[in-house]
Design an enzyme around this catalytic site. Sequence first.
Site, short mmCIF file in Angstrom:
data_model
loop_
_atom_site.label_atom_id
_atom_site.label_comp_id
_atom_site.label_asym_id
_atom_site.label_seq_id
_atom_site.Cartn_x
_atom_site.Cartn_y
_atom_site.Cartn_z
N LEU A 1 0.98 -1.25 -0.02
CA LEU A 1 0.01 -0.17 0.11
C LEU A 1 1.02 1.30 -0.03
O LEU A 1 0.61 2.24 -0.70
CB LEU A 1 -1.06 0.01 1.13
CG LEU A 1 -2.14 -1.13 1.17
CD1 LEU A 1 -2.45 -1.09 2.40
CD2 LEU A 1 -3.13 -0.38 0.00
N ASP B 1 14.16 2.96 9.30
CA ASP B 1 13.62 1.98 10.26
C ASP B 1 12.62 2.41 11.31
O ASP B 1 13.43 3.33 12.27
CB ASP B 1 14.67 0.96 10.69
CG ASP B 1 14.00 -0.26 11.36
OD1 ASP B 1 13.00 -0.07 12.07
OD2 ASP B 1 14.84 -1.31 11.46
N ASN C 1 2.57 4.62 7.27
CA ASN C 1 2.05 3.49 6.80
C ASN C 1 2.78 2.11 7.25
O ASN C 1 2.19 0.96 7.21
CB ASN C 1 2.37 3.46 5.10
CG ASN C 1 2.11 2.25 4.48
OD1 ASN C 1 1.03 1.76 4.35
ND2 ASN C 1 3.50 1.60 3.96
N TYR D 1 -2.33 -7.62 16.53
CA TYR D 1 -2.46 -6.60 15.41
C TYR D 1 -3.71 -5.61 15.76
O TYR D 1 -3.62 -4.36 15.58
CB TYR D 1 -2.59 -7.38 14.14
CG TYR D 1 -3.03 -6.68 13.04
CD1 TYR D 1 -1.56 -5.75 12.43
CD2 TYR D 1 -4.17 -6.31 12.49
CE1 TYR D 1 -1.81 -5.26 11.28
CE2 TYR D 1 -4.36 -5.35 11.26
CZ TYR D 1 -2.97 -5.02 10.65
OH TYR D 1 -3.10 -4.20 9.57
N LYS E 1 -3.85 -1.46 16.31
CA LYS E 1 -4.23 -0.33 15.64
C LYS E 1 -5.20 0.36 16.40
O LYS E 1 -5.46 1.75 16.06
CB LYS E 1 -5.15 -1.20 14.22
CG LYS E 1 -4.02 -1.72 13.36
CD LYS E 1 -3.09 -0.62 12.69
CE LYS E 1 -2.32 -1.27 11.52
NZ LYS E 1 -1.28 -0.37 11.01
P1 NAP Z 1 3.31 -4.96 3.10
O1 NAP Z 1 3.08 -5.07 1.99
O2 NAP Z 1 3.75 -6.01 4.24
O3 NAP Z 1 4.04 -3.55 3.39
C1 NAP Z 1 4.48 -3.26 4.88
C2 NAP Z 1 5.52 -2.29 4.72
O4 NAP Z 1 5.96 -1.77 5.95
C3 NAP Z 1 6.60 -2.73 3.73
O5 NAP Z 1 7.39 -1.62 3.18
C4 NAP Z 1 7.72 -2.99 5.09
O6 NAP Z 1 9.07 -2.98 4.70
C5 NAP Z 1 7.43 -1.96 6.03
N1 NAP Z 1 8.11 -2.09 7.27
C6 NAP Z 1 7.61 -3.27 8.38
N2 NAP Z 1 8.41 -2.98 9.32
C7 NAP Z 1 9.29 -1.73 9.19
C8 NAP Z 1 10.08 -0.95 9.75
N3 NAP Z 1 10.58 -1.63 11.08
N4 NAP Z 1 10.58 0.21 9.34
C9 NAP Z 1 10.13 0.44 8.20
N5 NAP Z 1 9.51 -0.02 7.24
C10 NAP Z 1 8.82 -1.26 7.94
O7 NAP Z 1 1.71 -4.54 3.88
P2 NAP Z 1 0.61 -3.36 3.56
O8 NAP Z 1 -0.59 -4.26 3.61
O9 NAP Z 1 0.97 -2.82 2.29
O10 NAP Z 1 0.55 -2.80 4.86
C11 NAP Z 1 0.69 -1.38 4.88
C12 NAP Z 1 -0.28 -0.73 6.11
O11 NAP Z 1 -1.63 -0.98 5.82
C13 NAP Z 1 0.16 -1.50 7.52
O12 NAP Z 1 0.36 -0.47 8.27
C14 NAP Z 1 -0.93 -2.30 7.57
O13 NAP Z 1 -1.33 -2.57 8.85
C15 NAP Z 1 -2.09 -1.58 7.08
N6 NAP Z 1 -3.34 -2.24 6.70
C16 NAP Z 1 -3.33 -3.28 5.55
C17 NAP Z 1 -4.39 -3.90 5.07
C18 NAP Z 1 -4.37 -4.92 4.25
O14 NAP Z 1 -5.43 -5.54 3.85
N7 NAP Z 1 -3.31 -5.33 3.37
C19 NAP Z 1 -5.67 -3.67 5.68
C20 NAP Z 1 -5.72 -2.57 6.80
C21 NAP Z 1 -4.50 -1.88 7.10
P3 NAP Z 1 9.79 -4.45 4.58
O15 NAP Z 1 9.60 -4.65 3.02
O16 NAP Z 1 11.44 -4.00 4.67
O17 NAP Z 1 9.36 -5.73 5.29
#
Ligand code: NAP
Length: 226
Positions: free
Chosen positions: A13, A53, A76, A151, A155
Amino acid sequence: MTVTLITGGNKGLGFETARQLISAGHQVWIGARDPDRGQRAADQLGARFVPLDVTDDASVAAAAHRVGELDVLVNNAGIAGERTDPAGTTAGHMRRVYETNVFGPVRVLHAFLPLLQKSGQPVVVNVSSGLGSIAAAAAPGSPVAAFAMVYSSSKAALDMLTVKYAAAFPDMRVNAVDPGFTATDLNQHRGTQTVAEGARVIVQYAMIGADGPSGGFFSSSGPVSW
Ligand code: NAP
């Protein structure tokens, strides 16, 4: 030009939000903890890359120094953590997820606050989740009730921070958004929406005007119950 930082912008995202905001004319910084992944994503998008980070004070402080000016912060970066049931959940499970999903946004906001306070129109978007809704979790028969306790709780905590920051900084638009269930690595691509659909509400609240709401929780279909 509006300068925007997206934490965890190298994929999912965050990456898609960067793509849409660049199309809308923002100058975007991709914050990523892995330099190769971050630089590659930034090159692909025409963004700038900053090592960041969210669990590391020194990394976040160095990123704020490097970025130098900021109008929009998108908190994010997030992790799902282990899917423990309530009986099996330990303080260690909680701490690992909170370090990224709760302390991360606090650490980043604290470090970037002086930059945001110099902006004419500062905006913060906290990427929350419908799973953090206490109202949804408490509803009879809710699938959220026992599932993903760590989780969901992280949130819900982020939502409270959103309200507190919005009250503390009335000149800033600070909102939490729920992107909806979106296919990304976070859920092994089980999500039912595309990243383009999921990022829409993040982009909407990143581009909000000075007369827009603050201290709210929104999905693409409107306000979400806390
Ligand atoms: P994702 O594809 O797993 O992306 C997560 C991102 O966060 C990746 O770039 C990851 O980097 C980064 N990250 C994790 N730990 C970190 C740290 N310590 N420092 C800096 N970056 C870090 O997941 P996503 O679904 O896009 O999630 C983005 C946000 O949307 C999250 O907050 C998630 O909770 C929220 N969300 C997602 C959904 C869904 O259905 N996907 C629904 C509701 C909310 P790396 O590549 O290094 O791991």
